[in-house]
Write an enzyme that holds these catalytic residues in place. Structure first.
Site, PDB file in Angstrom:
ATOM      1  N   CYS A 101       0.798  -1.114  -0.147  1.00  0.00           N
ATOM      2  CA  CYS A 101      -0.066  -0.106   0.080  1.00  0.00           C
ATOM      3  C   CYS A 101       0.962   1.009  -0.026  1.00  0.00           C
ATOM      4  O   CYS A 101       1.800   1.354   0.750  1.00  0.00           O
ATOM      5  CB  CYS A 101      -0.829  -0.236   1.383  1.00  0.00           C
ATOM      6  SG  CYS A 101      -2.035   1.403   1.167  1.00  0.00           S
ATOM      7  N   HIS A 143      -9.358  -3.954  -1.345  1.00  0.00           N
ATOM      8  CA  HIS A 143      -8.015  -3.088  -0.622  1.00  0.00           C
ATOM      9  C   HIS A 143      -8.227  -1.553  -0.669  1.00  0.00           C
ATOM     10  O   HIS A 143      -8.399  -0.716   0.047  1.00  0.00           O
ATOM     11  CB  HIS A 143      -6.736  -3.612  -1.380  1.00  0.00           C
ATOM     12  CG  HIS A 143      -5.602  -2.386  -0.578  1.00  0.00           C
ATOM     13  ND1 HIS A 143      -4.452  -3.162  -0.102  1.00  0.00           N
ATOM     14  CD2 HIS A 143      -5.374  -1.141  -0.860  1.00  0.00           C
ATOM     15  CE1 HIS A 143      -3.789  -2.151   0.072  1.00  0.00           C
ATOM     16  NE2 HIS A 143      -4.159  -1.118  -0.197  1.00  0.00           N
ATOM     17  N   GLU A 144      -8.524  -1.208  -2.109  1.00  0.00           N
ATOM     18  CA  GLU A 144      -9.070   0.204  -2.217  1.00  0.00           C
ATOM     19  C   GLU A 144     -10.272   0.603  -1.591  1.00  0.00           C
ATOM     20  O   GLU A 144     -10.152   1.675  -1.158  1.00  0.00           O
ATOM     21  CB  GLU A 144      -9.068   0.435  -4.051  1.00  0.00           C
ATOM     22  CG  GLU A 144      -7.610   0.351  -4.652  1.00  0.00           C
ATOM     23  CD  GLU A 144      -6.536   0.907  -3.830  1.00  0.00           C
ATOM     24  OE1 GLU A 144      -6.550   2.028  -3.291  1.00  0.00           O
ATOM     25  OE2 GLU A 144      -5.416   0.209  -4.007  1.00  0.00           O
TER      26      GLU A 144
HETATM   27 NI    NI Z   1      -3.658   0.903   0.019  1.00  0.00          NI
END
Ligand code: NI
Length: 179
Positions: A101, A143-144
């Site tokens: 990330c 995730h986003e």
């Molecule tokens: Ni991220």
């Protein structure tokens, strides 16, 4: 314009982002936000980025996976803007990937997430869209979109032994993962 990335510890990453008002989607500031997200994602080498990561408190994220080959999957997912997205899990079956990330630089961690999802969202023109995704793309989307709920991938790591610095990941783990 390339923006600075908010890193873990910044409070904007830990709150649920505001719903994007529909009228904002037709404004110049919204077009600018999308450009800033694209520029920043490309500059820092991400495959996705969410508005809170550049300090903007709206439910907007973008993802682009072009010519992406990883874990034996060949993925071509063109630049997509997700506004006010909602995820539905289509299976309880999970899959695990090593995630990274931009807001948690230098680290990788192994996260298991549902394998197949549906996403309902507005696109960059404010049109309602629905997308079914599985495999690595399903993980990237989750995730986003987690960023829009104030969640970082490290929150979802079950086994903290499966956290690695990028260099050690490349050296000791990647070869085994790609087999
Ligand atoms: Ni991220």
């Amino acid at each position: 314009m390339i923006k600075a990335i908010c890193r873990m510890g910044h409070p904007v990453l830990r709150k649920r982002a505001q719903l994007t008002p529909h009228e904002l989607i037709f404004s110049d500031s919204f077009s600018q936000l999308i450009l800033d997200l694209k520029d920043s994602m490309k500059h820092y080498g991400g495959i996705g980025i969410a508005a809170p990561q550049i300090g903007v408190d709206y439910q907007v994220a973008i993802i682009e996976l072009i010519g992406f080959n990883r874990y034996g999957e060949d993925i071509n997912f063109p630049m997509t803007v997700f506004v006010n997205p909602k995820i539905t899990f289509l299976t309880e079956e999970k899959q695990g990937f090593w995630e990274g990330c931009l807001s948690v630089p230098g680290l990788r961690g192994f996260v298991e997430r549902p394998k197949k999802i549906r996403v309902n969202y507005l696109d960059y023109k404010g049109q309602e869209k629905e997308l079914i995704a599985e495999g690595f793309l399903a993980t990237v989307i989750q995730h986003e979109l987690d960023h829009l709920d104030g969640i970082l991938y490290i929150d979802r790591i079950k086994d903290t032994r499966l956290i690695s610095y990028q260099e050690e990941f490349d050296q000791f783990i990647m070869e085994r993962t790609l087999d």
